[in-house]
Enzyme design. Structure first.
Site, PDB file in Angstrom:
ATOM      1  N   HIS A 143      -1.607  -8.226   4.989  1.00  0.00           N
ATOM      2  CA  HIS A 143      -3.043  -8.296   4.784  1.00  0.00           C
ATOM      3  C   HIS A 143      -3.693  -9.428   5.580  1.00  0.00           C
ATOM      4  O   HIS A 143      -4.904  -9.523   5.627  1.00  0.00           O
ATOM      5  CB  HIS A 143      -3.346  -8.479   3.296  1.00  0.00           C
ATOM      6  CG  HIS A 143      -2.810  -9.755   2.775  1.00  0.00           C
ATOM      7  ND1 HIS A 143      -1.621  -9.821   2.113  1.00  0.00           N
ATOM      8  CD2 HIS A 143      -3.285 -10.999   2.862  1.00  0.00           C
ATOM      9  CE1 HIS A 143      -1.399 -11.078   1.790  1.00  0.00           C
ATOM     10  NE2 HIS A 143      -2.394 -11.814   2.244  1.00  0.00           N
ATOM     11  N   ASP A 158       2.945  -4.613   2.184  1.00  0.00           N
ATOM     12  CA  ASP A 158       2.268  -5.842   2.581  1.00  0.00           C
ATOM     13  C   ASP A 158       3.181  -6.622   3.519  1.00  0.00           C
ATOM     14  O   ASP A 158       3.711  -7.667   3.190  1.00  0.00           O
ATOM     15  CB  ASP A 158       1.911  -6.680   1.360  1.00  0.00           C
ATOM     16  CG  ASP A 158       0.875  -7.753   1.673  1.00  0.00           C
ATOM     17  OD1 ASP A 158       0.438  -7.815   2.833  1.00  0.00           O
ATOM     18  OD2 ASP A 158       0.507  -8.512   0.762  1.00  0.00           O
ATOM     19  N   GLY A 211      -4.299 -19.573  -0.922  1.00  0.00           N
ATOM     20  CA  GLY A 211      -3.797 -20.380   0.172  1.00  0.00           C
ATOM     21  C   GLY A 211      -2.283 -20.448   0.207  1.00  0.00           C
ATOM     22  O   GLY A 211      -1.681 -20.764   1.229  1.00  0.00           O
ATOM     23  N   SER A 257      -0.473 -17.758  -0.447  1.00  0.00           N
ATOM     24  CA  SER A 257      -0.036 -16.407  -0.131  1.00  0.00           C
ATOM     25  C   SER A 257       0.684 -16.317   1.205  1.00  0.00           C
ATOM     26  O   SER A 257       0.368 -17.023   2.146  1.00  0.00           O
ATOM     27  CB  SER A 257      -1.230 -15.466  -0.107  1.00  0.00           C
ATOM     28  OG  SER A 257      -1.746 -15.305  -1.389  1.00  0.00           O
ATOM     29  N   SER A 283       2.707 -11.981  -1.634  1.00  0.00           N
ATOM     30  CA  SER A 283       1.687 -10.941  -1.507  1.00  0.00           C
ATOM     31  C   SER A 283       0.490 -11.227  -2.395  1.00  0.00           C
ATOM     32  O   SER A 283      -0.643 -11.111  -1.961  1.00  0.00           O
ATOM     33  CB  SER A 283       2.267  -9.572  -1.866  1.00  0.00           C
ATOM     34  OG  SER A 283       1.262  -8.579  -1.870  1.00  0.00           O
TER      35      SER A 283
END
Length: 420
Positions: free
Chosen positions: A265, A293, A372, A374, A389
């Site tokens: 993403h 993802d 942040g 992720s 994710s």
């Protein structure tokens, strides 16, 4: 020359604590606490691999290098202590218990891998008990019980097993649902030998419609209600990371030959990225989101991939491989917002329904995370597990976080993980 470590963590979408998916599944029902049972387990050589992100350092020439701390002597001892400290803090263990956990878990991971191969189609899933150090292996054929017992694990005879449950998950994944339907996700539960579908409170009819539409066996599915609504979002704020398309922020998951693996993403194929220092640039070479993802960024020569991750305590730790850890194992996460935190692995192959669409194949954990963090690295001992994710909660009150397993990313694009 700057010596500030930059996290190898993509700022992927995290799920807001007020709109998170349902509570951690039954694999997580175990309370994280110090266990008298675990204290009596035999010890051994401590596993030194730590969860963290690759550190990047701006070089004198203006380039960007993933630079490891020395792998020997005091530096190694320091990073080992850092991992033990994190496990003690987040799992409620003593130093001795944390050391024994790493050693026992390494043996369980090896045994799990061997039994997966030996049992073949009879392998029905596995889970590691962090309190007792016991590995339970499910089998779909009673004749395989003896094999499990002789190997040193505890057998459990089940009807469907993970392969059967994953077929049901695949059938459910073919159906298209949205949060407005009331379904928030589904996952296979090795503990229940069933697929769990989570729905908003009072919306069980939506689950029944999903199950009927997929044509799966109703007795193989259980429905759980939740008041949480998952959604994804990404913030653009300062920190140790790399820049996406000149504005967004992400962090690297794991270095691979020619670039790094990350969450999908964080950018569609063709999106330009740059090191926060400005010394290195790259392009998103491959990306899937939603659906999965996963992403891969190809970098220029100013980015040198190495098999190390940032421990957010001034050091870096080595990555030895990507052997999958069984459910119940301890796992640690490193993030550019909240640093390094640990917990346990819960349900695997979970499908989460985001507003952007369904994301399948995620692994759920009880590790906290915040926006942040992720896309960051997940490691169990010295074995890379995946990239962040999404999640819920925060590192003050705790939470649930999902990661995209790393091995499917490596296989999808034939990538080679950088190891030390």
């Amino acid at each position: 020359m700057s010596s500030r470590a930059q996290g190898f963590l993509v700022e992927s979408p995290l799920i807001n604590e007020d709109t998170a998916p349902s509570s951690f599944p039954k694999e997580k029902d175990r309370t994280l606490r110090k266990s008298p049972t675990f204290r009596v387990l035999g010890g051994g050589a401590m596993a030194l691999g730590l969860v963290a992100v690759g550190t990047t350092i701006a070089t004198a020439s203006g380039g960007t290098e993933i630079s490891p701390v020395s792998s020997g002597g005091a530096d190694t001892a320091a990073t080992a202590d850092d991992q033990l400290t994190a496990l003690q803090r987040d799992l409620g263990l003593t130093s001795e218990e944390a050391t024994r956990l790493l050693d026992t878990q390494a043996e369980a991971r090896k045994l799990d891998s061997e039994l997966r191969t030996k049992l073949g189609d009879d392998f029905g899933g596995s889970r590691f008990d962090i309190d007792s150090g016991e590995l339970t292996v499910a089998v779909t054929d009673k004749a395989a019980v003896d094999t499990v017992e002789k190997a040193g694990a505890t057998p459990q005879v089940v009807t469907y097993g993970m392969s059967g449950l994953e077929k049901i998950v695949d059938d459910l994944n073919e159906e298209r649902v949205s949060l407005s339907d009331g379904v928030t996700g589904w996952y296979p539960s090795a503990t229940d030998d069933a697929v769990v579908v989570t729905v908003l409170k009072g919306r069980k009819a939506a689950a029944e419609k999903l199950i009927a539409g997929a044509g799966v066996q109703a007795d193989a599915v259980t429905v759980e209600e939740t008041t949480d609504k998952p959604r994804t979002y990404a913030d653009s704020f300062g920190g140790d990371a790399y820049i996406i398309n000149g504005s967004g922020r992400c962090s690297i998951g794991f270095a691979v030959e020619g670039g790094f693996a990350t969450a999908g993403h964080c950018g569609a194929k063709g999106t330009p990225v740059a090191a926060q220092s400005g010394g290195g640039t790259g392009t998103v070479a491959e990306s899937y989101f939603p659906g999965r993802d996963m992403g891969y960024v190809a970098t220029d020569a100013n980015w040198t991939p190495t098999g190390f991750v940032n421990d957010y305590n001034g050091g870096a730790v080595s990555v030895a491989g990507s052997q999958e850890a069984p459910s119940g194992s301890s796992v640690c996460r490193s993030g550019s917002t909240t640093g390094w935190h640990c917990g346990t692995i819960g349900a695997k192959n979970q499908t989460v329904v985001y507003p952007e669409g369904q994301v399948a194949g995620l692994t759920q954990t009880d590790v906290c995370a915040e926006p942040g963090d992720s896309g960051g690295s997940w490691i169990s001992a010295d074995q890379a597990q995946g990239v962040t994710s999404g999640g819920s909660g925060d590192c003050t009150s705790g939470g649930v976080t999902f990661f995209q397993p790393l091995n499917p990313i490596l296989r999808e694009w034939n990538l080679t993980l950088s190891t030390s």
